[in-house]
Design a protein around this motif. Structure first.
Motif, short mmCIF file in Angstrom:
data_model
loop_
_atom_site.label_atom_id
_atom_site.label_comp_id
_atom_site.label_asym_id
_atom_site.label_seq_id
_atom_site.Cartn_x
_atom_site.Cartn_y
_atom_site.Cartn_z
N PRO A 186 0.82 -1.35 -0.11
CA PRO A 186 -0.03 -0.09 0.06
C PRO A 186 0.92 1.35 0.09
CG PRO A 186 -0.91 -1.50 1.52
CD PRO A 186 0.29 -2.14 1.28
N GLN A 187 2.02 1.13 0.63
CA GLN A 187 2.87 2.33 0.53
C GLN A 187 3.46 2.80 -0.80
OE1 GLN A 187 5.95 2.71 3.76
NE2 GLN A 187 4.36 1.07 5.08
N PHE A 188 3.71 1.65 -1.53
CA PHE A 188 4.37 1.72 -2.90
C PHE A 188 3.38 2.26 -3.67
CE2 PHE A 188 7.54 -0.79 -0.93
CZ PHE A 188 8.35 -0.92 -1.95
N VAL A 189 2.29 1.71 -3.61
CA VAL A 189 0.78 2.05 -4.52
C VAL A 189 0.77 3.64 -4.21
CG1 VAL A 189 -1.50 1.96 -4.88
CG2 VAL A 189 -0.11 -0.01 -4.45
N VAL B 5 9.23 3.21 -7.80
CA VAL B 5 9.19 3.01 -6.07
C VAL B 5 9.72 1.91 -5.91
CG1 VAL B 5 7.56 3.25 -4.13
CG2 VAL B 5 6.84 4.29 -6.42
N HIS B 6 11.08 2.00 -5.27
CA HIS B 6 11.71 0.96 -4.94
C HIS B 6 12.13 0.97 -3.01
CE1 HIS B 6 14.53 4.33 -6.12
NE2 HIS B 6 15.05 4.07 -5.11
N GLY B 7 12.02 -0.15 -2.79
CA GLY B 7 12.35 -0.53 -1.32
C GLY B 7 14.06 -0.27 -1.06
N THR B 8 14.37 0.30 -0.15
CA THR B 8 15.77 0.38 0.31
C THR B 8 16.07 -0.29 1.60
OG1 THR B 8 16.44 2.60 -1.14
CG2 THR B 8 17.81 1.96 0.54
N ARG B 9 16.78 -1.22 1.59
CA ARG B 9 17.27 -2.10 2.86
C ARG B 9 17.97 -1.14 3.96
NH1 ARG B 9 19.59 -6.17 -1.22
NH2 ARG B 9 17.63 -7.15 -2.33
N LEU B 10 17.36 -1.14 5.13
CA LEU B 10 17.88 -0.70 6.29
C LEU B 10 18.74 -1.62 7.09
CD1 LEU B 10 15.14 1.86 7.54
CD2 LEU B 10 17.34 2.44 6.41
N GLU B 11 18.16 -2.83 6.88
CA GLU B 11 18.94 -4.01 7.69
C GLU B 11 18.70 -5.31 6.84
OE1 GLU B 11 18.27 -5.73 12.09
OE2 GLU B 11 17.83 -3.37 11.83
N PHE C 130 12.92 -5.10 -5.04
CA PHE C 130 11.61 -5.08 -4.78
C PHE C 130 11.18 -3.65 -4.93
CE2 PHE C 130 9.20 -4.30 -0.20
CZ PHE C 130 8.01 -4.72 -0.98
N ARG C 131 10.30 -3.39 -6.00
CA ARG C 131 9.92 -1.98 -6.56
C ARG C 131 8.63 -2.20 -7.32
NH1 ARG C 131 14.45 0.11 -8.95
NH2 ARG C 131 15.65 -1.33 -7.96
N LEU C 132 8.09 -1.02 -7.67
CA LEU C 132 6.79 -0.82 -8.29
C LEU C 132 7.04 -0.07 -9.34
CD1 LEU C 132 3.28 -0.17 -7.00
CD2 LEU C 132 4.16 1.07 -9.03
N SER D 11 11.67 8.77 -9.41
CA SER D 11 11.89 7.68 -8.75
C SER D 11 11.88 8.01 -7.16
CB SER D 11 13.19 6.72 -8.98
OG SER D 11 14.22 7.70 -8.78
N VAL D 12 11.70 7.18 -6.07
CA VAL D 12 11.46 7.45 -4.82
C VAL D 12 11.95 6.22 -4.01
CG1 VAL D 12 9.24 7.20 -4.48
CG2 VAL D 12 10.01 8.51 -2.85
N ALA D 13 12.46 6.22 -2.76
CA ALA D 13 12.92 5.34 -2.21
C ALA D 13 11.95 4.95 -0.99
CB ALA D 13 14.36 5.22 -1.67
N ILE D 14 11.79 3.79 -0.26
CA ILE D 14 10.84 3.64 0.61
C ILE D 14 11.90 2.91 1.45
CG2 ILE D 14 8.88 2.03 1.94
CD1 ILE D 14 7.34 3.25 -0.66
N PRO D 15 12.41 3.14 2.63
CA PRO D 15 13.36 2.30 3.71
C PRO D 15 12.38 1.29 4.28
CG PRO D 15 12.96 4.52 4.41
CD PRO D 15 12.21 4.51 3.22
N TYR D 16 13.03 0.35 4.42
CA TYR D 16 12.38 -0.81 5.43
C TYR D 16 13.35 -1.85 5.75
CZ TYR D 16 13.40 -4.29 1.46
OH TYR D 16 13.85 -5.04 0.26
#
Length: 344
Positions: free
Chosen positions: A112-115, A125-131, A165-167, A197-202
């Motif tokens: 839902p955050q990616f959407v 919209v891509h996920g960037t790994r924090l851990e 992991f991206r939309l 583009s934008v990153a979503i940390p996770y």
């Protein structure tokens, strides 16, 4: 008219993970399909079996039989994750595509955050790994180093600590589908396409079951693929190394000649001679190896073989679509039959 999203999951020997992953995805899709704000999303899941040798295909068929939003695609053999993802993305005819790993480490609960970011106008919209939980320090440190090295060597922007992991929005997906090179480093291709583009940390969780198919050797080859696909720096380094070696050899040769002229040289310099020969030979072999890596890629590209071959394609029963996209075949064209044996 609601928006459409296809979640593409490429799997190789993930029979234990898929039954654990799909209920999480289904719960997210249910929430997106009945948004209280009225922003409904028409979503489906596309599972791609990359020539698995376990029960992955049977599990996929069971998921498709129990959930009308599930489509399944089986390749004729194991082509590797990059080409399996390409096969899945080629099947997306309408709307955006979200790539998700089959091991459950990338949380579908973030969809839902990616959407939401997609609806704000972002194309990637891509996920960037924090851990990176569940991974040894060697794998974590080498992955950290790889992203920093390729970020410096490549002119194409490749976000650090960011996987598949991206939309992708429809126009980003359409642009990506035009890139048909055989040696595919998807993380670089995503960056090459560009757009907003934008990153979503996770935080990346450990695998739900099984073990990673990417051992150290496969990760090393993937790193070589990425560097040689998006940078000519190794060739330039070989050139500079050759020039430096030639300059060093010239200076050393001049010193030997001057010494022989003024002081003589009655003793044969066997150790020195062998050291110089081995050093120069090693430098030449390294340079030839680097050149060979690039020539090998040119050789594979010149064959113009299809990127992949499809064995079985079964579209989702509950998602209406027109003519099914065709299997990889003659260049950008495709040939297909639905539900059984496709080739080109």
């Amino acid at each position: 008219m609601s928006e459409r999203l296809t979640i593409v999951i490429a799997a190789f020997n993930e029979a234990d993970n898929l039954p654990l992953l799909h209920p999480r995805i289904a719960a997210v899709l249910d929430s997106l399909a009945h948004d209280p704000a009225g922003n409904d999303l028409d979503a489906q899941v596309l599972y791609v079996d990359d020539g698995s040798s376990d029960d992955t295909w049977r599990v996929m068929q069971q998921l498709a039989a129990s959930d009308r939003r599930v489509a399944v695609l089986r390749l004729s053999r194991n082509f590797g994750k990059e080409l399996a993802l390409t096969a899945g993305l080629d099947r997306v005819e309408e709307g955006g595509a979200l790539i998700l790993d089959a091991d459950g480490q990338d949380p579908p609960e973030l969809i839902p955050q990616f959407v939401a970011k997609w609806r704000e106008g972002y194309d990637d919209v891509h996920g960037t790994r924090l851990e990176r939980e569940g991974e040894g320090w060697i794998k974590r440190s080498t992955a950290h180093a790889f992203y920093r090295v390729i970020g410096r060597l490549s002119r194409t922007p490749i976000p650090a600590d960011t996987g598949d992991f991206r939309l992708l929005s429809p126009r980003a997906l359409a642009a990506l589908q035009q890139l048909r090179e055989r040696h595919r480093f998807m993380k670089g291709l995503f960056g090459w396409v560009g757009f907003n583009s934008v990153a979503i940390p996770y935080h990346r969780a450990p695998r739900a079951a099984g073990h990673s198919k990417f051992n150290f050797w496969r990760l090393w080859n993937l790193a070589l693929e990425g560097i040689t696909s998006f940078s000519t720096a190794p060739l330039r380094l070989a050139t500079y190394l050759g020039l430096l070696t030639a300059l060093t050899a010239f200076v050393y040769g001049t010193a030997v000649i001057l010494k022989a002229l003024f002081w003589g040289d009655p003793v044969a310099g066997w150790p020195t001679m062998m050291s110089v020969i081995l050093f120069l030979g090693g430098v030449q072999l390294i340079a030839l190896g680097v050149i060979g890596e690039y020539l090998g890629r040119l050789y594979d590209e010149s064959k113009q073989r299809p990127l992949y071959l499809v064995d079985t394609w079964q579209p989702a029963a509950g998602v209406s679509s027109g003519q099914a996209p065709l299997a990889e075949g003659d260049g950008h064209a495709h040939r297909t039959t639905t539900a059984r044996s496709q080739s080109a």
